[in-house]
Design an enzyme around this catalytic site. Sequence first.
Site, mmCIF file in Angstrom:
data_model
loop_
_atom_site.group_PDB
_atom_site.id
_atom_site.type_symbol
_atom_site.label_atom_id
_atom_site.label_comp_id
_atom_site.label_asym_id
_atom_site.label_seq_id
_atom_site.Cartn_x
_atom_site.Cartn_y
_atom_site.Cartn_z
ATOM 1 N N ASP A 123 30.580 38.565 42.879
ATOM 2 C CA ASP A 123 29.197 38.112 43.060
ATOM 3 C C ASP A 123 28.664 37.473 41.789
ATOM 4 O OD1 ASP A 123 28.898 39.038 45.686
ATOM 5 O OD2 ASP A 123 28.247 41.022 45.023
ATOM 6 N N ARG A 130 36.494 46.556 51.106
ATOM 7 C CA ARG A 130 37.007 45.216 50.829
ATOM 8 C C ARG A 130 37.964 45.259 49.641
ATOM 9 N NH1 ARG A 130 30.978 43.544 49.858
ATOM 10 N NH2 ARG A 130 31.181 44.062 52.003
ATOM 11 N N ASP A 178 35.416 41.801 45.851
ATOM 12 C CA ASP A 178 34.067 41.256 45.971
ATOM 13 C C ASP A 178 33.699 40.656 44.618
ATOM 14 O OD1 ASP A 178 31.576 40.691 47.098
ATOM 15 O OD2 ASP A 178 30.750 42.662 46.608
ATOM 16 N N ARG A 227 40.257 38.907 51.465
ATOM 17 C CA ARG A 227 38.890 39.175 51.955
ATOM 18 C C ARG A 227 38.561 38.263 53.121
ATOM 19 N NH1 ARG A 227 33.352 40.032 49.344
ATOM 20 N NH2 ARG A 227 32.091 40.277 51.207
#
Length: 168
Positions: A103, A98, A101, A88
């Site tokens: 989060d 991507r 990810d 990434r």
Amino acid sequence: MTPARFLIALGSNQRHPRYGGPAAVLRAAVEAMASRGLAVVAVSPVIRSRPIGPSQREYANGAALVETRIDPPALLDLLQSIEAQFGRERQGQRWRSRTLDLDIVLWSGGCWSDAQLTVPHREFRKRGFVLGPAARVARDWHDPITGLKIVHLEYRLKRRLDHPRRAP
């Protein structure tokens, strides 16, 4: 310092040359989190979702509940280093395709905000691809802003999407 729990949203919509398709990337990311010292308490099943923004590729999404003694900024650094390990690059267009990810959605310590990070995640209440998997691993966890359980937030979102209000 006692361990804290974090709810991490997982997403991928690109193949990785070593790990394979997006669902396999998520499984490998969970293994990477564990190898970096995070205690993985629970992992949701992987779901598929449509992209937000300009990306045309379908996403694989999931959630992981992890436990650690590090604070939210240090966890963000760790997660971003794992994303970088998976290829990434944080530059350019928002919401593009991507490989990975990760989060931070919620933290057992409540709320956190600084220039790099806001917990709870600002948009998680509006995203079925976050709430669905989150409800599988942390259904009774309360959102510190609304006071609602994740399972209730998921129900409300589904209801709103299934029965949109009509304009007067």
